[in-house]
Design a protein around this motif. Structure first.
Motif, PDB file in Angstrom:
ATOM      1  N   GLN A 149       0.841  -1.197   0.000  1.00 25.12           N
ATOM      2  CA  GLN A 149       0.000   0.000   0.000  1.00 25.12           C
ATOM      3  C   GLN A 149       0.879   1.252   0.000  1.00 25.12           C
ATOM      4  OE1 GLN A 149      -3.143  -0.274  -0.515  1.00 25.12           O
ATOM      5  NE2 GLN A 149      -3.544  -2.425  -0.053  1.00 25.12           N
ATOM      6  N   GLU A 150       0.748   2.126   0.977  1.00 23.05           N
ATOM      7  CA  GLU A 150       1.492   3.377   0.995  1.00 23.05           C
ATOM      8  C   GLU A 150       2.960   3.158   1.355  1.00 23.05           C
ATOM      9  OE1 GLU A 150      -1.063   2.660   2.936  1.00 23.05           O
ATOM     10  OE2 GLU A 150      -2.611   4.221   2.902  1.00 23.05           O
ATOM     11  N   ARG A 151       3.812   4.078   0.878  1.00 27.52           N
ATOM     12  CA  ARG A 151       5.205   4.104   1.330  1.00 27.52           C
ATOM     13  C   ARG A 151       5.291   4.951   2.596  1.00 27.52           C
ATOM     14  NH1 ARG A 151       8.409   6.736  -3.223  1.00 27.52           N
ATOM     15  NH2 ARG A 151       6.434   7.856  -3.446  1.00 27.52           N
ATOM     16  N   PHE A 152       6.317   4.684   3.392  1.00 29.04           N
ATOM     17  CA  PHE A 152       6.495   5.452   4.620  1.00 29.04           C
ATOM     18  C   PHE A 152       7.986   5.651   4.884  1.00 29.04           C
ATOM     19  CE2 PHE A 152       6.444   0.990   5.872  1.00 29.04           C
ATOM     20  CZ  PHE A 152       7.565   0.888   6.686  1.00 29.04           C
ATOM     21  N   ARG A 153       8.289   6.618   5.763  1.00 25.77           N
ATOM     22  CA  ARG A 153       9.639   6.846   6.238  1.00 25.77           C
ATOM     23  C   ARG A 153       9.637   6.745   7.762  1.00 25.77           C
ATOM     24  NH1 ARG A 153      13.899   9.154   3.794  1.00 25.77           N
ATOM     25  NH2 ARG A 153      12.583  10.069   2.154  1.00 25.77           N
ATOM     26  N   ILE A 154      10.609   6.023   8.306  1.00 26.87           N
ATOM     27  CA  ILE A 154      10.704   5.873   9.756  1.00 26.87           C
ATOM     28  C   ILE A 154      11.133   7.196  10.373  1.00 26.87           C
ATOM     29  CG2 ILE A 154      11.946   4.740  11.637  1.00 26.87           C
ATOM     30  CD1 ILE A 154      12.185   2.266   9.904  1.00 26.87           C
ATOM     31  N   SER A 155      10.361   7.670  11.364  1.00 26.92           N
ATOM     32  CA  SER A 155      10.722   8.864  12.120  1.00 26.92           C
ATOM     33  C   SER A 155      11.512   8.490  13.372  1.00 26.92           C
ATOM     34  CB  SER A 155       9.463   9.644  12.513  1.00 26.92           C
ATOM     35  OG  SER A 155       8.730  10.016  11.370  1.00 26.92           O
ATOM     36  N   GLN A 156      11.048   7.473  14.091  1.00 22.80           N
ATOM     37  CA  GLN A 156      11.762   6.991  15.265  1.00 22.80           C
ATOM     38  C   GLN A 156      11.240   5.605  15.639  1.00 22.80           C
ATOM     39  OE1 GLN A 156      10.211  10.051  18.145  1.00 22.80           O
ATOM     40  NE2 GLN A 156       9.845   8.262  19.410  1.00 22.80           N
ATOM     41  N   ILE A 157      12.071   4.841  16.341  1.00 25.34           N
ATOM     42  CA  ILE A 157      11.649   3.554  16.855  1.00 25.34           C
ATOM     43  C   ILE A 157      10.934   3.786  18.182  1.00 25.34           C
ATOM     44  CG2 ILE A 157      12.400   1.293  17.696  1.00 25.34           C
ATOM     45  CD1 ILE A 157      12.617   1.685  14.678  1.00 25.34           C
ATOM     46  N   VAL A 158       9.715   3.282  18.297  1.00 32.34           N
ATOM     47  CA  VAL A 158       8.925   3.446  19.508  1.00 32.34           C
ATOM     48  C   VAL A 158       9.264   2.360  20.517  1.00 32.34           C
ATOM     49  CG1 VAL A 158       6.580   3.541  20.437  1.00 32.34           C
ATOM     50  CG2 VAL A 158       7.082   4.550  18.196  1.00 32.34           C
ATOM     51  N   ARG A 159       9.362   1.120  20.049  1.00 30.75           N
ATOM     52  CA  ARG A 159       9.769   0.011  20.919  1.00 30.75           C
ATOM     53  C   ARG A 159      10.295  -1.127  20.052  1.00 30.75           C
ATOM     54  NH1 ARG A 159       4.135   0.010  21.307  1.00 30.75           N
ATOM     55  NH2 ARG A 159       3.109  -1.841  20.452  1.00 30.75           N
ATOM     56  N   THR A 160      11.038  -2.019  20.678  1.00 32.11           N
ATOM     57  CA  THR A 160      11.640  -3.148  19.960  1.00 32.11           C
ATOM     58  C   THR A 160      11.111  -4.494  20.443  1.00 32.11           C
ATOM     59  OG1 THR A 160      13.501  -3.226  21.511  1.00 32.11           O
ATOM     60  CG2 THR A 160      13.767  -1.867  19.531  1.00 32.11           C
ATOM     61  N   LYS A 161      10.363  -4.538  21.541  1.00 39.55           N
ATOM     62  CA  LYS A 161       9.857  -5.806  22.074  1.00 39.55           C
ATOM     63  C   LYS A 161       8.369  -5.691  22.351  1.00 39.55           C
ATOM     64  CE  LYS A 161      14.231  -7.185  24.209  1.00 39.55           C
ATOM     65  NZ  LYS A 161      14.928  -7.546  25.465  1.00 39.55           N
ATOM     66  N   PRO A 162       7.609  -6.764  22.136  1.00 40.26           N
ATOM     67  CA  PRO A 162       8.065  -8.069  21.624  1.00 40.26           C
ATOM     68  C   PRO A 162       8.378  -8.054  20.129  1.00 40.26           C
ATOM     69  CG  PRO A 162       5.688  -8.064  21.859  1.00 40.26           C
ATOM     70  CD  PRO A 162       6.172  -6.767  22.428  1.00 40.26           C
ATOM     71  N   TYR A 163       7.966  -6.954  19.437  1.00 39.72           N
ATOM     72  CA  TYR A 163       8.311  -6.782  18.030  1.00 39.72           C
ATOM     73  C   TYR A 163       8.517  -5.295  17.787  1.00 39.72           C
ATOM     74  CZ  TYR A 163       3.236  -6.086  18.097  1.00 39.72           C
ATOM     75  OH  TYR A 163       1.965  -5.668  18.423  1.00 39.72           O
ATOM     76  N   LEU A 164       9.106  -4.974  16.659  1.00 43.62           N
ATOM     77  CA  LEU A 164       9.429  -3.577  16.349  1.00 43.62           C
ATOM     78  C   LEU A 164       8.179  -2.753  16.061  1.00 43.62           C
ATOM     79  CD1 LEU A 164      12.458  -4.148  13.975  1.00 43.62           C
ATOM     80  CD2 LEU A 164      12.541  -2.962  16.163  1.00 43.62           C
ATOM     81  N   VAL A 165       8.130  -1.571  16.634  1.00 43.17           N
ATOM     82  CA  VAL A 165       7.090  -0.603  16.314  1.00 43.17           C
ATOM     83  C   VAL A 165       7.787   0.736  16.092  1.00 43.17           C
ATOM     84  CG1 VAL A 165       5.026   0.610  17.109  1.00 43.17           C
ATOM     85  CG2 VAL A 165       5.343  -1.807  17.674  1.00 43.17           C
ATOM     86  N   ALA A 166       7.434   1.423  15.008  1.00 45.52           N
ATOM     87  CA  ALA A 166       8.060   2.701  14.685  1.00 45.52           C
ATOM     88  C   ALA A 166       7.009   3.772  14.454  1.00 45.52           C
ATOM     89  CB  ALA A 166       8.940   2.571  13.447  1.00 45.52           C
ATOM     90  N   ALA A 167       7.378   5.008  14.738  1.00 50.13           N
ATOM     91  CA  ALA A 167       6.578   6.146  14.300  1.00 50.13           C
ATOM     92  C   ALA A 167       7.010   6.460  12.873  1.00 50.13           C
ATOM     93  CB  ALA A 167       6.818   7.348  15.206  1.00 50.13           C
ATOM     94  N   VAL A 168       6.058   6.522  11.951  1.00 50.75           N
ATOM     95  CA  VAL A 168       6.377   6.712  10.537  1.00 50.75           C
ATOM     96  C   VAL A 168       5.561   7.852   9.960  1.00 50.75           C
ATOM     97  CG1 VAL A 168       6.845   4.226  10.317  1.00 50.75           C
ATOM     98  CG2 VAL A 168       4.603   5.110   9.656  1.00 50.75           C
ATOM     99  N   SER A 169       6.064   8.434   8.891  1.00 48.07           N
ATOM    100  CA  SER A 169       5.323   9.442   8.131  1.00 48.07           C
ATOM    101  C   SER A 169       5.196   8.956   6.690  1.00 48.07           C
ATOM    102  CB  SER A 169       6.041  10.797   8.183  1.00 48.07           C
ATOM    103  OG  SER A 169       7.377  10.684   7.723  1.00 48.07           O
TER     104      SER A 169
END
Length: 280
Positions: A149-169
């Protein structure tokens, strides 16, 4: 369609694949990636939080940006590039990603696919994969069919456990700023013509019977067509990542045209050699 090793404009070898579901990879081991649904053996893919670049980590892991253009997205770092409109089959069996799947199936069914390899690390730009079909297997593994679907750019990593979650634009193509207004439809038609020639010569070199090549563009506008072309450059994920990151449709099509033209020159030379030495 599998072609011989081809030359591209970035000196990378790639394979042009003319199917509508062209994503593939040569992965290591944690998730399974499937090129085709059927009896083909599943290949392992490793996803690792430690491969993310340090610049994305933030000491305050619980304070991502929350404006209208930024949101949190679970991430799959994979050794492949997903393009908007492309199909990606996956089989999930690692525990942390099974946890993620249980969450996604109760929310919006979307996660981020981000390219990573041992040499260049993890990219900043990725593509959202939306789960369009899933099957939960008896041992709590999941088989998924995802669509880019859409493309995104990672702004920052929010957490790494139990899996990666990032803030994206979100990332969108912008009007060309190179001072050379080009008719995108004409450029897309040129690219389609090179694709036809590459497929035709590839079929000939592989001993396949001559047949009419169907409509490759399929009434796509230039931007989605440029993503489709990029998704066919199988075997050159770094070149694919460069194409995914471009924010100018004309620049993407021109780069693809150059890659296809170089490939066509290579295939033409190979075809001439085969005519002279048919037994080689």
């Amino acid at each position: 369609m599998a072609l011989p090793q081809l030359l591209s404009s970035t000196s990378s070898n790639f394979t042009l694949k003319s199917s509508l579901n062209p994503i593939s990879s040569q992965p290591p081991s944690s998730l399974h990636s499937v090129r085709r649904i059927g009896r083909r053996k599943l290949r392992n893919i490793r996803c690792s939080a430690s491969s993310l670049p340090e610049k994305h980590h933030n000491n305050n892991m619980n304070s991502p940006k929350t404006n209208d253009d930024v949101l949190e997205l679970p991430l799959f770092p994979l050794p492949l590039v997903l393009f908007p409109g492309a199909i990606l089959p996956l089989q999930i069996f690692e525990f942390r990603y099974r946890i993620m799947m249980h969450t996604l199936l109760h929310t919006d069914l979307r996660f981020g696919v981000i390219y990573t390899d041992s040499l260049s690390g993890t990219a900043d730009v990725g593509c959202v994969g939306e789960i369009v079909k899933h099957e939960r297997l008896v041992d709590d593994r999941f088989f998924l069919i995802c669509k880019g679907q859409e493309r995104f750019r990672i702004s920052q990593i929010v957490r790494t456990k139990p899996y990666l979650v990032a803030a994206v634009s979100w990332l969108e193509d912008k009007p060309s700023g190179d001072g050379a207004p080009e008719d995108l439809d004409d450029l897309a038609t040129e690219v389609e013509g090179y694709m036809r020639d590459v497929i035709r010569l590839s079929n000939r070199l592989n001993g396949k019977p001559e047949k009419e090549i169907g409509d490759l563009r399929r009434n796509l506008f230039p931007t989605p067509f440029s993503f489709f072309v990029g998704s066919t450059f199988e075997g050159a994920p770094r070149e694919q990542q460069a194409l995914l990151e471009l924010e100018d449709t004309a620049a993407r099509l021109r780069r693809e045209k150059e890659t296809l033209r170089n490939t066509l020159n290579y295939l033409s030379a190979a075809s001439a050699v085969k005519d002279v030495f048919p037994s080689s």
